[in-house]
Design an enzyme around this catalytic site. Structure first.
Site, PDB file in Angstrom:
ATOM      1  N   THR A  71       0.822  -1.209   0.000  1.00 23.46           N
ATOM      2  CA  THR A  71       0.000   0.000   0.000  1.00 23.46           C
ATOM      3  C   THR A  71       0.852   1.253   0.000  1.00 23.46           C
ATOM      4  O   THR A  71       0.595   2.202  -0.755  1.00 23.46           O
ATOM      5  CB  THR A  71      -0.952  -0.003   1.223  1.00 23.46           C
ATOM      6  OG1 THR A  71      -1.939  -1.019   1.031  1.00 23.46           O
ATOM      7  CG2 THR A  71      -1.646   1.343   1.386  1.00 23.46           C
ATOM      8  N   ASN A 150      -6.171  -9.198  -8.155  1.00 24.60           N
ATOM      9  CA  ASN A 150      -6.119  -9.936  -6.899  1.00 24.60           C
ATOM     10  C   ASN A 150      -7.366 -10.748  -6.590  1.00 24.60           C
ATOM     11  O   ASN A 150      -7.351 -11.572  -5.679  1.00 24.60           O
ATOM     12  CB  ASN A 150      -5.852  -8.965  -5.740  1.00 24.60           C
ATOM     13  CG  ASN A 150      -6.887  -7.855  -5.670  1.00 24.60           C
ATOM     14  OD1 ASN A 150      -7.128  -7.165  -6.659  1.00 24.60           O
ATOM     15  ND2 ASN A 150      -7.497  -7.681  -4.511  1.00 24.60           N
ATOM     16  N   GLN A 180       0.427  -9.076  -6.558  1.00 22.10           N
ATOM     17  CA  GLN A 180       0.013 -10.468  -6.767  1.00 22.10           C
ATOM     18  C   GLN A 180       0.856 -11.181  -7.821  1.00 22.10           C
ATOM     19  O   GLN A 180       0.746 -12.394  -7.976  1.00 22.10           O
ATOM     20  CB  GLN A 180      -1.463 -10.512  -7.185  1.00 22.10           C
ATOM     21  CG  GLN A 180      -2.431 -10.064  -6.117  1.00 22.10           C
ATOM     22  CD  GLN A 180      -2.503 -10.987  -4.920  1.00 22.10           C
ATOM     23  OE1 GLN A 180      -2.048 -12.132  -4.954  1.00 22.10           O
ATOM     24  NE2 GLN A 180      -3.064 -10.494  -3.828  1.00 22.10           N
ATOM     25  N   SER A 200       5.118  -6.848  -2.440  1.00 18.77           N
ATOM     26  CA  SER A 200       4.924  -7.014  -0.999  1.00 18.77           C
ATOM     27  C   SER A 200       5.446  -8.365  -0.545  1.00 18.77           C
ATOM     28  O   SER A 200       5.250  -9.379  -1.231  1.00 18.77           O
ATOM     29  CB  SER A 200       3.438  -6.885  -0.655  1.00 18.77           C
ATOM     30  OG  SER A 200       3.211  -7.051   0.726  1.00 18.77           O
ATOM     31  N   HIS A 202       4.633 -10.356   2.144  1.00 16.51           N
ATOM     32  CA  HIS A 202       3.787 -11.410   2.701  1.00 16.51           C
ATOM     33  C   HIS A 202       2.945 -12.143   1.663  1.00 16.51           C
ATOM     34  O   HIS A 202       2.222 -13.076   1.991  1.00 16.51           O
ATOM     35  CB  HIS A 202       2.905 -10.856   3.833  1.00 16.51           C
ATOM     36  CG  HIS A 202       1.751 -10.020   3.394  1.00 16.51           C
ATOM     37  ND1 HIS A 202       0.453 -10.494   3.399  1.00 16.51           N
ATOM     38  CD2 HIS A 202       1.672  -8.744   2.964  1.00 16.51           C
ATOM     39  CE1 HIS A 202      -0.362  -9.538   2.981  1.00 16.51           C
ATOM     40  NE2 HIS A 202       0.350  -8.463   2.715  1.00 16.51           N
ATOM     41  N   THR A 238      12.636   4.366  10.221  1.00 15.15           N
ATOM     42  CA  THR A 238      13.634   3.325  10.444  1.00 15.15           C
ATOM     43  C   THR A 238      13.213   2.021   9.773  1.00 15.15           C
ATOM     44  O   THR A 238      12.092   1.556   9.963  1.00 15.15           O
ATOM     45  CB  THR A 238      13.838   3.087  11.955  1.00 15.15           C
ATOM     46  OG1 THR A 238      14.232   4.308  12.572  1.00 15.15           O
ATOM     47  CG2 THR A 238      14.904   2.037  12.205  1.00 15.15           C
ATOM     48  N   CYS A 323      -8.868  -6.748   1.596  1.00 17.79           N
ATOM     49  CA  CYS A 323      -8.860  -5.298   1.817  1.00 17.79           C
ATOM     50  C   CYS A 323     -10.196  -4.646   1.465  1.00 17.79           C
ATOM     51  O   CYS A 323     -10.311  -3.426   1.489  1.00 17.79           O
ATOM     52  CB  CYS A 323      -7.729  -4.656   1.013  1.00 17.79           C
ATOM     53  SG  CYS A 323      -6.095  -5.173   1.558  1.00 17.79           S
TER      54      CYS A 323
END
Length: 377
Positions: A71, A150, A180, A200, A202, A238, A323
């Site tokens: 995102t 997705n 995806q 991404s 995950h 960070t 989402c």
């Protein structure tokens, strides 16, 4: 039997990712911005991860920026591109089947005076190149298109978009949401003219909390998040080193893209063959979809009822995008499916770790559900 088939929502972290995260938390725990031994060790780990993420994209490590998630990558790319090129035009072309992290950006930009054109998919979830060519003009400053949808798994023509942009003499940058698609579909940004690309961790057996943004060398978009200037000022904050180390480990452990896709396609076909001819089950995904995603509808059974029934029998699937919880699928609506078919839709999503036994069991439970429904009827 426990059967996890919601891999488009998130994947189970692989052993290598968990081990890498643990090491980063317990041994290489310094802040990569700190100017001491622990900081330098963390910085070395960070740059090693950056090199690892660059390889599958055939990119330079300097083109890879770590973010907290897909995102943030999408927001950074879209708002950055809009600010960079707003002096050249105010038109942005996207599709009506994008992830909310793209569509919400478009809503914001529309409020700021940008003209947003949404390309509608056909009944197979495909975007027409003709429609894209008609939409792009000399005022278009950004084309944002996902690589793989997705919800239904359709593959969009992202690899042909740059040629159209150039043909129409538009100043537009090309952003591709590859969340995806990353590692599941061969994508080389330089080969197909992608300027910005989001991914991404995950979704590929890494940990939640790490994303990546590819920014073509020489392209200086303005950052969306500002602060301490980390990631060469692209995404301040960070760096979450355990998540980043896990991301790199997951990429290294993922295996061959084509071999994995072939394996997943076989597993998906096991499920489809078992369901073939079953009354009340309709397939919503196109035949040429990415094999990792299968969308189908179970007639007369609300999606959440199916999700609950399958969950009670050990099968985890979803009613659509994680989402867009609680909302009717905008993707299936854009494809022109009937409200009845949309409200009974399920998304089954595989990984290369899914077994044929799991696919077969899922199909058996779907058949069991439809059989019990007919008996009640």
């Amino acid at each position: 039997m426990e059967c996890y088939l919601d891999n488009s929502a998130t994947t189970k972290p692989c052993k290598q990712a968990v081990e890498a995260a643990t090491k980063a938390m317990t041994e290489v725990f310094g802040n990569p911005s700190s100017l001491h031994a622990h900081g330098f060790a963390a910085l070395q780990l960070l740059e090693s991860a950056r090199n690892t993420l660059a390889k599958p994209l055939k990119a330079e490590s300097s083109e890879i920026y770590f973010t907290p998630c897909g995102t943030v990558s999408n927001n950074t790319a879209i708002f950055g591109a809009a600010k960079l090129l707003k002096h050249k035009g105010n038109k942005i072309v996207t599709t009506a089947m994008e992830h909310p992290s793209v569509l919400k950006c478009m809503e914001r930009l529309s409020e700021e005076g940008f003209e947003i054109v949404y390309l509608e998919p056909d009944e197979n979830g495909q975007i027409s190149l003709n429609a894209l060519e008609q939409a792009v003009d000399e005022k278009t400053i950004l084309v944002s298109m996902m690589a793989v949808n997705n919800e239904v798994g359709s593959i969009l023509p992202f690899d042909k978009a740059k040629a159209i942009i150039e043909k129409k003499h538009a100043p537009a940058l090309l952003h591709v949401d590859a969340v995806q698609a990353f590692l599941k579909l061969p994508i080389v940004p330089k080969k197909c003219g992608i300027d910005l690309l989001s991914a991404s961790a995950h979704k590929v057996h890494g940990l939640k909390g790490s994303g990546v943004l590819y920014v073509r060398k020489g392209l200086n978009i303005r950052p969306y998040l500002v602060g301490g200037g980390q990631e060469n000022d692209m995404c301040s904050g960070t760096q979450a080193m355990p998540n980043i180390a896990a991301f790199a480990a997951a990429v290294e452990a993922f295996g061959n893209t084509k071999q994995n896709a072939f394996k997943v396609a076989k597993i998906k076909n096991v499920l489809l063959e078992k369901l073939q001819g079953a009354k009340g089950i309709e397939i919503n995904s196109p035949e040429n979809a990415l094999p990792y995603i299968l969308n189908l509808s179970v007639a007369e059974v609300p999606s959440q009822v199916s999700v609950n029934f399958l969950s009670m029998h050990g099968v985890s699937v979803s009613a659509g995008s994680a989402c867009s919880k609680g909302h009717r699928s905008a993707v299936l609506e854009a494809m022109g499916l009937s409200p009845e078919r949309i409200d009974t839709a399920l998304r089954i999503s595989f990984s290369h770790e899914t077994t044929e036994e799991e696919a077969l069991y899922c199909a058996e439970m779907l058949l069991k559900e439809t059989e019990e429904l007919r008996k009640k009827g």
